[in-house]
Design a protein around this motif. Sequence first.
Motif, PDB file in Angstrom:
ATOM      1  N   ALA A 124     -22.290   2.684 -21.285  1.00 17.19           N
ATOM      2  CA  ALA A 124     -22.209   2.926 -19.846  1.00 17.19           C
ATOM      3  C   ALA A 124     -23.329   3.840 -19.364  1.00 17.19           C
ATOM      4  O   ALA A 124     -23.933   3.611 -18.308  1.00 17.19           O
ATOM      5  CB  ALA A 124     -20.843   3.510 -19.491  1.00 17.19           C
ATOM      6  N   SER A 125     -23.607   4.905 -20.132  1.00 15.83           N
ATOM      7  CA  SER A 125     -24.639   5.850 -19.697  1.00 15.83           C
ATOM      8  C   SER A 125     -26.012   5.205 -19.698  1.00 15.83           C
ATOM      9  O   SER A 125     -26.812   5.408 -18.777  1.00 15.83           O
ATOM     10  CB  SER A 125     -24.634   7.088 -20.592  1.00 15.83           C
ATOM     11  OG  SER A 125     -24.986   6.766 -21.923  1.00 15.83           O
ATOM     12  N   LEU A 126     -26.291   4.385 -20.718  1.00 17.19           N
ATOM     13  CA  LEU A 126     -27.588   3.716 -20.791  1.00 17.19           C
ATOM     14  C   LEU A 126     -27.727   2.684 -19.678  1.00 17.19           C
ATOM     15  O   LEU A 126     -28.761   2.617 -19.002  1.00 17.19           O
ATOM     16  CB  LEU A 126     -27.752   3.060 -22.158  1.00 17.19           C
ATOM     17  CG  LEU A 126     -29.055   2.295 -22.404  1.00 17.19           C
ATOM     18  CD1 LEU A 126     -30.266   3.166 -22.106  1.00 17.19           C
ATOM     19  CD2 LEU A 126     -29.111   1.783 -23.839  1.00 17.19           C
ATOM     20  N   ALA A 127     -26.679   1.872 -19.466  1.00 19.20           N
ATOM     21  CA  ALA A 127     -26.739   0.861 -18.412  1.00 19.20           C
ATOM     22  C   ALA A 127     -26.898   1.512 -17.039  1.00 19.20           C
ATOM     23  O   ALA A 127     -27.677   1.036 -16.190  1.00 19.20           O
ATOM     24  CB  ALA A 127     -25.486  -0.009 -18.449  1.00 19.20           C
ATOM     25  N   ALA A 128     -26.180   2.611 -16.809  1.00 18.18           N
ATOM     26  CA  ALA A 128     -26.262   3.282 -15.508  1.00 18.18           C
ATOM     27  C   ALA A 128     -27.654   3.849 -15.257  1.00 18.18           C
ATOM     28  O   ALA A 128     -28.203   3.726 -14.149  1.00 18.18           O
ATOM     29  CB  ALA A 128     -25.217   4.396 -15.437  1.00 18.18           C
ATOM     30  N   ASP A 129     -28.250   4.461 -16.279  1.00 18.50           N
ATOM     31  CA  ASP A 129     -29.590   5.029 -16.099  1.00 18.50           C
ATOM     32  C   ASP A 129     -30.645   3.937 -15.954  1.00 18.50           C
ATOM     33  O   ASP A 129     -31.646   4.116 -15.251  1.00 18.50           O
ATOM     34  CB  ASP A 129     -29.927   5.955 -17.270  1.00 18.50           C
ATOM     35  CG  ASP A 129     -29.325   7.338 -17.087  1.00 18.50           C
ATOM     36  OD1 ASP A 129     -28.453   7.489 -16.207  1.00 18.50           O
ATOM     37  OD2 ASP A 129     -29.712   8.268 -17.822  1.00 18.50           O
ATOM     38  N   LEU A 130     -30.443   2.800 -16.610  1.00 19.99           N
ATOM     39  CA  LEU A 130     -31.362   1.678 -16.416  1.00 19.99           C
ATOM     40  C   LEU A 130     -31.259   1.148 -14.988  1.00 19.99           C
ATOM     41  O   LEU A 130     -32.280   0.844 -14.353  1.00 19.99           O
ATOM     42  CB  LEU A 130     -31.068   0.567 -17.417  1.00 19.99           C
ATOM     43  CG  LEU A 130     -31.655   0.769 -18.817  1.00 19.99           C
ATOM     44  CD1 LEU A 130     -31.090  -0.253 -19.796  1.00 19.99           C
ATOM     45  CD2 LEU A 130     -33.184   0.684 -18.782  1.00 19.99           C
ATOM     46  N   GLU A 131     -30.061   1.053 -14.456  1.00 15.97           N
ATOM     47  CA  GLU A 131     -29.895   0.615 -13.070  1.00 15.97           C
ATOM     48  C   GLU A 131     -30.639   1.556 -12.119  1.00 15.97           C
ATOM     49  O   GLU A 131     -31.295   1.111 -11.171  1.00 15.97           O
ATOM     50  CB  GLU A 131     -28.413   0.564 -12.700  1.00 15.97           C
ATOM     51  CG  GLU A 131     -27.684  -0.653 -13.247  1.00 15.97           C
ATOM     52  CD  GLU A 131     -26.259  -0.717 -12.745  1.00 15.97           C
ATOM     53  OE1 GLU A 131     -25.888   0.091 -11.860  1.00 15.97           O
ATOM     54  OE2 GLU A 131     -25.490  -1.564 -13.228  1.00 15.97           O
ATOM     55  N   LYS A 132     -30.528   2.853 -12.366  1.00 15.48           N
ATOM     56  CA  LYS A 132     -31.244   3.822 -11.515  1.00 15.48           C
ATOM     57  C   LYS A 132     -32.755   3.608 -11.615  1.00 15.48           C
ATOM     58  O   LYS A 132     -33.468   3.677 -10.616  1.00 15.48           O
ATOM     59  CB  LYS A 132     -30.879   5.244 -11.925  1.00 15.48           C
ATOM     60  CG  LYS A 132     -29.427   5.624 -11.654  1.00 15.48           C
ATOM     61  CD  LYS A 132     -29.117   7.014 -12.202  1.00 15.48           C
ATOM     62  CE  LYS A 132     -27.647   7.361 -12.039  1.00 15.48           C
ATOM     63  NZ  LYS A 132     -27.323   8.690 -12.648  1.00 15.48           N
ATOM     64  N   SER A 133     -33.240   3.366 -12.830  1.00 12.12           N
ATOM     65  CA  SER A 133     -34.671   3.136 -13.015  1.00 12.12           C
ATOM     66  C   SER A 133     -35.107   1.861 -12.311  1.00 12.12           C
ATOM     67  O   SER A 133     -36.173   1.818 -11.676  1.00 12.12           O
ATOM     68  CB  SER A 133     -35.000   3.053 -14.514  1.00 12.12           C
ATOM     69  OG  SER A 133     -36.377   2.861 -14.720  1.00 12.12           O
TER      70      SER A 133
END
Length: 532
Positions: A185-194
Amino acid sequence: MKSKTLFIDGDGRSTLRALLGPDAPPARCGGAGVCGSCRVKLAGSSALPPPSSADLQRFSAEELASGWRLSCLCVPAGRFAVEIPEIDESGIADMALRSGCPEPDGDRAASAESELPEISRFAVAVDVGTTTIVTELLDRGARKPIASDSFVNPQRKWGADVLSRIEALSRAGGEGVDAAASMKASLAADLEKSFGRLLQKIDVAEGGIVKIGIAANTAMTHILLGLDARGLGVSPFVPAALSFPDLPARALFPGLPSEYAEDCAVTFVPCLSAFIGGDIVAGLAAAGLDPDGPPSLFLDLGTNAEMVLASGGRFLCASAAAGPAFEGGRISCGVAAVPESVAEVRLDGSRFAWKRAGSFPAGAELPPPPGLCGSGLVDFLACALDAGLVRPDGSLAPACAGGVLLGGGSALSLSSGDVRELQLARAAVRAGIGILLEEAGLSAADLERVYLAGGFGTFLKEESALRVSLIPRECRGRIIPAGNASLSGARLAAIGDNPADRFNAILEKSVPVPLGGNERFNALFIDFLEFD
């Protein structure tokens, strides 16, 4: 036919743009370095950039060393000379025509990117590193990146290296399950922000992004896809999967904005084994290593030092646990390659002189550097060896019992423990290289090229790498920085022609060479502990 030499001041544009003017359309391959018609020879720049993956395929090691580049991809700094081969009296206009461009003062042809419908012009490439993640917005018509973003992998809270994170996944009870879900979840969320930050840099029509290509090591791929990664942490190190079908982007990233098409797909670069992941397969594809050509070595030196020897029709692949020293980990004066860190060290008489990573306004007052990143650490160690402050066995000279002081306004110092960590990392790399060479029946002198991938490899100075015996000294003059080859391979996954065929062709010729439990590896490791 004859050559013509011009002098140009680097201003952030590609050499081709500097020659033809900012309004000229791209070369006939869209500036992707494919057609090879814009080859030039550069000299005189104090910051000639490393060769691109297209340069590595187009030129020999000798040509690259003498300054040959594809001008559409080369962005040098400072004043430099450009030698354009085989042009006639029409000079630059002839080069423009050979590059697929009209003359600078003639009619402007439509660029390749305008041939694609506006709604399907873009894709995104992603390199998911254990420490740093990089994303790029790609123009599918021009076949090149037009915006980029990077951030620290949020999974660092579960450990700085892959094994620490797998251990967190393997803990008994609900803790491991929660860790798996949280890491994903943390990786997917930060990728979405990027992905959102990329859209702040350039306008994209609704539904304009149609593909995402991702390259990552085997563990990062498993975690992002929600696959069980626990098998990667225990013998016999069996992954849940090595190849991955394309997925709808919103299945992984439900919060994607409307600029991403409803049918936008995600392609993951396939992996070879538990320790040779999609990042290495992507790098091999981008660098264009040929297993049927002269022997070549590909190195990606990080916490896990991945190495591939291309020779005899095979890719011999191995991974050595080098530890985090090359990324500044477990080093008292070490940091990641962040702005203001010390990235370069040299001897100036009897003192050390150093430079920071990043660029800063002239005369700016900067605080003391936070530490040395990987390239600076290797430089510092090489200089300390030359100055006799570190002995061949790794011990410090009596005058430096408290550590080798960097000086120059910095209180940073290299301790005996720091030297030991670098010794261990270097010995693991050299032992791994030795095993691959023995497996192929070769010596280091047989290697025609050594490609150094990743940020550490890009900024590592050849002389320093040779001085600390990180790379065999027989390879002098054959070392080529390959940049972020994993990201270049992710571009192929996002916008390449038949990328699956390219990746599968590499996998079919790849042979994993296990190092764990290999008695010969252990013997070589001990042999390489001492600096020769």
